[in-house]
Scaffold this motif. Structure first.
Motif, mmCIF file in Angstrom:
data_model
loop_
_atom_site.group_PDB
_atom_site.id
_atom_site.type_symbol
_atom_site.label_atom_id
_atom_site.label_comp_id
_atom_site.label_asym_id
_atom_site.label_seq_id
_atom_site.Cartn_x
_atom_site.Cartn_y
_atom_site.Cartn_z
ATOM 1 N N VAL A 1 0.858 -1.191 0.000
ATOM 2 C CA VAL A 1 0.000 0.000 0.000
ATOM 3 C C VAL A 1 0.892 1.240 0.000
ATOM 4 C CG1 VAL A 1 -1.802 1.229 1.245
ATOM 5 C CG2 VAL A 1 -1.692 -1.263 1.392
ATOM 6 N N SER A 2 0.637 2.164 -0.912
ATOM 7 C CA SER A 2 1.482 3.358 -0.962
ATOM 8 C C SER A 2 0.962 4.420 0.016
ATOM 9 C CB SER A 2 1.497 3.928 -2.380
ATOM 10 O OG SER A 2 0.241 4.514 -2.660
ATOM 11 N N GLU A 3 1.874 5.310 0.408
ATOM 12 C CA GLU A 3 1.467 6.384 1.324
ATOM 13 C C GLU A 3 0.413 7.266 0.674
ATOM 14 O OE1 GLU A 3 4.906 8.475 2.815
ATOM 15 O OE2 GLU A 3 5.800 6.562 3.442
ATOM 16 N N GLU A 4 0.562 7.430 -0.629
ATOM 17 C CA GLU A 4 -0.372 8.266 -1.377
ATOM 18 C C GLU A 4 -1.795 7.681 -1.290
ATOM 19 O OE1 GLU A 4 -0.363 11.122 -2.568
ATOM 20 O OE2 GLU A 4 -2.367 10.873 -3.445
ATOM 21 N N GLU A 5 -1.852 6.348 -1.416
ATOM 22 C CA GLU A 5 -3.162 5.667 -1.350
ATOM 23 C C GLU A 5 -3.818 5.909 0.008
ATOM 24 O OE1 GLU A 5 -4.722 1.117 -2.302
ATOM 25 O OE2 GLU A 5 -2.638 1.646 -2.649
ATOM 26 N N VAL A 6 -3.024 5.761 1.070
ATOM 27 C CA VAL A 6 -3.551 5.965 2.426
ATOM 28 C C VAL A 6 -4.008 7.411 2.595
ATOM 29 C CG1 VAL A 6 -3.001 5.916 4.884
ATOM 30 C CG2 VAL A 6 -2.071 4.159 3.376
ATOM 31 N N ARG A 7 -3.161 8.327 2.113
ATOM 32 C CA ARG A 7 -3.479 9.749 2.267
ATOM 33 C C ARG A 7 -4.814 10.075 1.605
ATOM 34 N NH1 ARG A 7 1.580 11.724 1.945
ATOM 35 N NH2 ARG A 7 1.554 11.574 -0.299
#
Ligand code: ADP
Length: 430
Positions: free
Chosen positions: A411-417
């Motif tokens: 999971v990318s940080e961008e996805e979480v953000r």
């Protein structure tokens, strides 16, 4: 994990050996087949086929890795390559005409699990002359289970409880109080005209336990778990509409049910965002059926939608009376990661100390529960490779660190953000 996501294996018995398999909860084979068996891992689905009368007996789940001589005296020592199994259907259900029903599947020969790719000798159909009893590891789709008439038997998920979901304490408490408790005191809930059941949306990055939670809820309220995810409906050979119709028709017989709609963004998006033509056909049918369920307050049905992309969902579906309970299922925090690591190490030989487990959990910041599962699995393979057949093999911190080096975060940080931004706008998180 869904049934369709699990790897499956077949093992064969005869009238003579069947009883012992069932009584001992053990499948066995000849020693030279051990290399084939060792790719089987805990949780894989095992089918026992009785070749004497062409029956499939029950459906089992591997209860640990295959080992030599788990029960040395079983079958008089003839089949020392063994694997412990647990029955997962309600009973030793017998399915006749096995060879016919498994046609096509037995021809499947190549299986990949990570770097493990191995060939299973081609085997058109089994018969009394069968010599290779391990028919290999393979994946089947939902259609396979329904074709065998196992859908009903596998409808309940007895193995998961909310306690098996690590972390997410607030969400779990809320689900206990607001979703599960009214089912447990049905009488009082009805007297108070409480709305029992209804729709909920679990949103968050992939691999964080959304499916696990949905299955656990079904288990707590002893409800039939019915998967109506697009991949199941659309992947169904024949008409998806027919499949849906059958499901909703069957629901009338169920006292209570949990409907699970994974990848919900595909169904609950704005109509103009609907790209596939099958979806365009299926969505209105599904939505009108769900609308009926939401209106019928006497029927205790929970509809659980899950998504990694809540941003795609049309907010009209989130209004009161529809998917109105929203839960953010985020990546596990450090304590939850400790718990998941322990869960995954449970029942596997390892020598990790509490302090080492904590250190690993710290290192795994940003990893999902599914990633952690994969890391421990990889570490187990590394341990396995390091010392073939030695019963003292243990998973060590070295194996775990090596497995982490090989496993990037899914999971990318961008996805979480982006998910959290959506949740914040709706005051669902701080
Ligand atoms: P999702 O539906 O969110 O994509 P799943 O529920 O299918 O994810 O989780 C995949 C696997 O990851 C599970 O089978 C479980 O082994 C592991 N897992 C993920 N999150 C958790 C958690 N919070 N607690 C325990 N196991 C977890």
């Amino acid at each position: 994990m869904k049934w369709v996501d699990r790897a499956c294996f077949f093992m064969i018995c005869t009238n003579e050996t069947e009883k012992e398999c069932l009584e001992r909860g053990l499948f066995g084979d000849q020693e030279w087949l051990f290399p084939y068996l060792k790719v089987i891992k805990r949780g894989d689905i095992g089918f026992l086929i009785n070749v004497s009368n062409d029956e499939i007996i029950g459906v089992f789940e591997a209860d640990g890795p295959a080992m030599l001589n788990i029960v040395p005296e079983a079958w008089g020592g003839r089949f020392p390559a063994q694997i412990k199994v647990k029955l997962i259907t309600k009973e030793h259900k017998r399915i006749d005409s096995a060879s016919l029903k498994l046609k096509g599947i037995l021809e499947l020969r190549e299986v990949k699990r990570d770097k493990f790719a191995y060939k299973i000798p081609k085997q058109k159909a089994y018969g009394p002359d069968v010599t290779n009893k391990v028919l290999g590891l393979f994946r089947v789709d939902d259609y396979f289970y329904s074709n065998l008439g196992l859908y009903d038997d596998l409808g309940l998920f007895p193995q998961y409880k909310l306690e098996d979901v690590a972390g997410l304490e607030e969400v779990k408490n809320f689900i206990y109080q607001r979703v599960i408790a009214p089912f447990e005191d049905w009488e009082l809930a009805s007297k108070l005209r409480l709305r029992v059941g209804g729709g909920m949306l679990l949103f968050g990055p992939p691999g964080t336990g959304k499916t696990l939670i949905a299955m656990a809820i079904a288990n707590h309220i002893q409800a039939k778990f019915i998967d109506i995810s697009p991949s199941v409906i659309i992947g169904y050979p024949g008409e998806a509409e027919k499949r849906l119709e059958n499901i909703f028709h069957g629901l009338e017989k169920e006292p209570r049910a949990v409907l699970f709609l994974d990848e919900a963004e595909w169904i609950l998006c704005r109509r103009e965002d609907q790209t596939s033509s099958v979806m365009q056909r299926v969505t209105p049918v599904l939505l009108s059926q769900l609308g009926r369920i939401f209106k019928n307050k006497n029927k205790p049905i929970i509809v659980i939608a899950a998504t990694n992309k809540p941003q795609m969902i049309d907010s009209a579906f989130l209004r009161p009376g529809r998917f109105d309970k929203l839960f953010y299922i985020g990546l596990p925090d450090e304590d939850a990661r400790v718990e998941i690591i322990k869960m995954q190490l449970r029942d596997r030989p390892h020598d990790l100390t509490e302090a080492q487990i904590k250190k690993v959990a710290k290192r795994l910041e940003g990893y999902s529960g599914a990633d952690i599962e994969q890391i421990i699995e990889e570490a187990a393979f590394l341990a396995f490779e390091s010392k073939d057949y030695d019963n003292d093999v243990k998973i060590t911190i070295k194996h775990i660190n090596e497995a982490i080096d090989k496993t990037p975060k899914s999971v990318s940080e961008e996805e979480v953000r982006s998910i959290e931004e959506w949740a914040r706008m709706r005051n669902l998180i701080e």
